[in-house]
Motif scaffolding. Structure first.
Motif, mmCIF file in Angstrom:
data_model
loop_
_atom_site.group_PDB
_atom_site.id
_atom_site.type_symbol
_atom_site.label_atom_id
_atom_site.label_comp_id
_atom_site.label_asym_id
_atom_site.label_seq_id
_atom_site.Cartn_x
_atom_site.Cartn_y
_atom_site.Cartn_z
ATOM 1 N N HIS A 246 0.845 -1.210 0.000
ATOM 2 C CA HIS A 246 0.000 0.000 0.000
ATOM 3 C C HIS A 246 0.871 1.247 0.000
ATOM 4 C CE1 HIS A 246 0.231 1.293 4.342
ATOM 5 N NE2 HIS A 246 0.406 0.009 4.585
ATOM 6 N N ASP B 10 5.947 2.280 7.325
ATOM 7 C CA ASP B 10 4.585 1.827 6.981
ATOM 8 C C ASP B 10 3.956 2.820 6.015
ATOM 9 O OD1 ASP B 10 2.078 0.694 6.948
ATOM 10 O OD2 ASP B 10 1.562 1.249 8.984
ATOM 11 N N ASN B 11 4.040 2.736 4.700
ATOM 12 C CA ASN B 11 4.639 1.622 4.018
ATOM 13 C C ASN B 11 5.488 2.127 2.842
ATOM 14 O OD1 ASN B 11 5.178 -1.063 3.306
ATOM 15 N ND2 ASN B 11 3.390 -1.122 1.968
ATOM 16 N N GLU C 166 -5.185 1.351 2.243
ATOM 17 C CA GLU C 166 -5.061 0.188 3.128
ATOM 18 C C GLU C 166 -5.431 0.599 4.548
ATOM 19 O OE1 GLU C 166 -2.889 -2.522 6.001
ATOM 20 O OE2 GLU C 166 -2.768 -0.371 5.774
ATOM 21 N N GLU C 167 -4.958 1.777 4.921
ATOM 22 C CA GLU C 167 -5.166 2.241 6.303
ATOM 23 C C GLU C 167 -6.644 2.530 6.579
ATOM 24 O OE1 GLU C 167 -2.660 1.783 8.014
ATOM 25 O OE2 GLU C 167 -0.797 2.580 7.163
ATOM 26 N N ASP D 154 4.405 -5.171 3.590
ATOM 27 C CA ASP D 154 3.899 -4.068 4.406
ATOM 28 C C ASP D 154 4.852 -3.844 5.577
ATOM 29 O OD1 ASP D 154 2.387 -2.155 5.637
ATOM 30 O OD2 ASP D 154 0.560 -3.352 5.766
HETATM 31 ZN ZN LIG Z 1 0.869 -0.824 6.479
#
Ligand SMILES: [Zn+2]
Length: 589
Positions: free
Chosen positions: A354, A375-376, A409-410, A437
């Motif tokens: 992501h 991240d990330n 993604e988050e 990730d």
């Molecule tokens: Zn992540």
């Protein structure tokens, strides 16, 4: 000569993994022949850009998104990775909706002359994902009105009969069905959170390891699954009972859902979703059962057996919700290395990572930008370098390699869910998904963690490749947290595609035992999802390179293999995959 050795090893993989692990161990030249040079410091250079202030924490729908997706596409091009979409671009548009519930609502439970009124946030949390219904529509007892141009939605239920459905699970592989064919159209379903915690008949002090995942969470335990089941049975509403122990987090986390939530907009404007999705805390569930003349603890006990049948509570629910809605066009970035085999090039191995993070938010220690360096940005930097190594390879792998840098993604794995439900290339022709990730940034390790170890044949590839690197495979230390369901490989698994998520190692070369665990725990406590997730002076990218070789080897070998990787027997996604391959006229062999 070396190439021939590689080919032999690949045939060996195809012929059956376990049977040939010994011969491969005896030919260590296989590894050096196929593992490419990957420069960890090149990854660091990408992270410097992506995690910089200028990129504003890479939130979807912001200037940070524009800069990020442009950077990834540009770097893919420079690395020799071709546009991955069929329209000749690097972009897949991802339509998102932001939903903010109006807090000035109440829910009522009615039985005869008795009536209980629940207060939003304190006594329940609920929302609707149904959007953009032009004009007014009626679905049984449910009415939906609104129009996204007016940026408001209203959804209501009135007099919907409430039914307790236990854990709400239908799992043929465990001979488990909480619904027993009951008609639940228009009903409000009350469900328990988590997997049914079935005691082991041989030892009642522990959970039965053969029913669901024992102490490890399966997808049947996730709250997203519970709402999907409500939709499947045509229910009007699903209310999940929150209990801190089984949920793994307090009710305050659920109460956080009263802020704006992002979601995908399906072609049907999410009208096939259950109209009202919500939670009630334990005390409200107990009071509700009492109102219906039933005992919550007794019902919960009944729900632990295969004989359980849905129990009508004799209570009717009413609620009207108002949402504020806005739409955002976000993007997945897609790159492709075309396969060299004229037939097999129409089959794919996908890498996911992501690109998004939390953007600009609440300041912590004076910093408002959530940099998301590890991240990330690391996963995206790693993906670009994996692409470069594949693009250099001649001939290219037999099958095509797809690099999928996903959005949101988050916000709930939305970009990967979008691809997995609106794929550019058929999922039945997609062999595997390899997710990256938050890469290891503290040096080389003697191990690597595979989340949900034992799920599919990809874990055998992992074991073999790690072994060739002189490393061992470890399972996820906390399977009860359901880590397998929390990153971008999961939406693919849910659609049937074997998918693997590895998390670096914790046993560092040249460091004392426990050092890696300390590093990882300190990151989680101090920097995870905070503005301070930045590049640190102690970063050592040699471990990043080691992991990227592992990821590269896995993708390469799957792309060369004669056989599709499969889910292991008993895995919850196996039936979906078998049906998918069958529908596409492809056997599982
Ligand atoms: Zn992540």
């Amino acid at each position: 000569m070396k190439r021939i050795v590689v080919a032999a090893a690949v045939m060996c993989v195809a012929g059956g993994w376990m049977a040939c692990s010994k011969p491969v161990e005896q030919t260590p030249t296989v590894q050096s022949a196929a593992a490419p040079d990957i420069d960890g410091n090149a990854v660091l250079r990408h992270v410097k850009v992506l995690a910089s202030d200028e990129y504003e924490g890479r939130a979807p729908g912001t200037k940070g998104e524009d800069l990020t997706v442009a950077y990834i596409a540009d770097q893919f091009g420079k690395a020799g990775v071709k546009p991955g979409n069929t329209d000749g671009t690097y972009m897949q548009k991802v339509p998102l909706v932001g939903i903010t519930p109006d807090p000035n609502v109440t829910m009522t439970f009615v039985k005869g002359a008795k009536k209980t009124t629940l207060k939003f946030k304190d006594d329940f949390v609920a929302w609707t994902k149904r959007v953009a219904a032009p004009g007014r529509m009626k679905f049984g007892d449910v009415t939906v009105e609104g129009d996204t141009t007016k940026a408001s939605e209203t959804v209501g239920i009135n007099g919907s009969e409430m039914v307790f459905v236990g854990y709400g699970v239908q799992a043929p592989e465990f001979n488990w069905d909480d619904y027993k064919g009951m008609d639940l159209k228009g009903k409000t379903l009350v469900m328990l959170v988590g997997d049914p915690p079935v005691p082991d008949p041989k030892d009642p002090t522990r959970l039965d390891p053969n029913t669901f995942g024992g102490s490890a969470m399966t997808y049947y335990g996730r709250w997203t699954y519970k709402y999907e089941m409500g939709a499947k049975f045509g229910a009007d509403a699903v209310l999940i009972v929150h209990e801190t122990g089984p949920a793994g987090y307090p009710f305050s986390v659920v109460q956080g859902k009263v802020n704006e939530q992002f979601d995908l907009i399906a072609p049907d404007n999410n009208m096939s979703r259950v109209a009202i999705e919500g939670w009630i805390p334990l005390e409200q569930a107990q009071a509700l059962c009492k109102m219906g003349g039933l005992d919550y603890d007794k019902l919960k006990q009944q729900a632990l057996t295969r004989e359980f049948k849905p129990v009508p509570l004799g209570v009717k629910a009413a609620i009207t919700l108002h949402n504020k809605v806005r739409t955002i066009d976000s993007r997945n970035v897609v790159g492709k290395i075309e396969g060299s085999d004229p037939v097999l090039k129409n089959e794919y191995v996908i890498y996911t990572a992501h690109w998004d993070h939390f953007g600009i938010g609440t300041p912590v220690n004076g910093d408002r930008i959530y940099h998301g360096a590890r991240d990330n940005a690391t996963g995206i930097g790693g993906m670009i370098e994996i692409g470069r190594a594949f693009a250099k390879l001649s001939p290219a792998p037999k099958r095509s390699i797809l690099l999928l840098a996903v959005t949101s993604e988050e916000q709930g794995l939305l970009g990967s869910q979008y691809y997995a439900t609106t794929p550019i290339y058929p999922l039945a022709k997609t062999l595997a998904v390899i997710n990256m990730d938050a890469l290891n940034v503290w040096g080389k390790t003697k191990d690597i963690t595979v989340v949900g170890l034992g799920a599919s044949d990809l874990d055998d590839y992992a074991k073999q490749i790690a072994g060739e690197q002189g490393r061992v495979i470890n399972p996820d230390p906390k399977p009860e947290n359901g880590g397998y369901y929390r990153s971008d490989h999961f939406p693919f698994a849910k659609q049937g595609v074997p998918a693997i998520n590895s998390n670096g190692g914790i046993d560092y070369v040249g460091k004392p035992a426990g050092w890696g665990r300390e590093k990882s725990d300190a990151f989680t406590a101090n920097d995870y999802h905070k503005p301070s997730d930045i590049i640190r002076p102690d970063w050592d990218m040699s471990g990043t390179a080691q992991d990227l070789q592992y990821y590269w080897m896995m993708g390469y070998r799957v792309a060369q293999a004669a056989k599709f990787p499969q889910w292991k027997a008993g895995n919850e996604f196996r039936a979906t995959r078998e049906a998918q391959l069958k529908a596409a006229g492809k056997g599982t062999n």
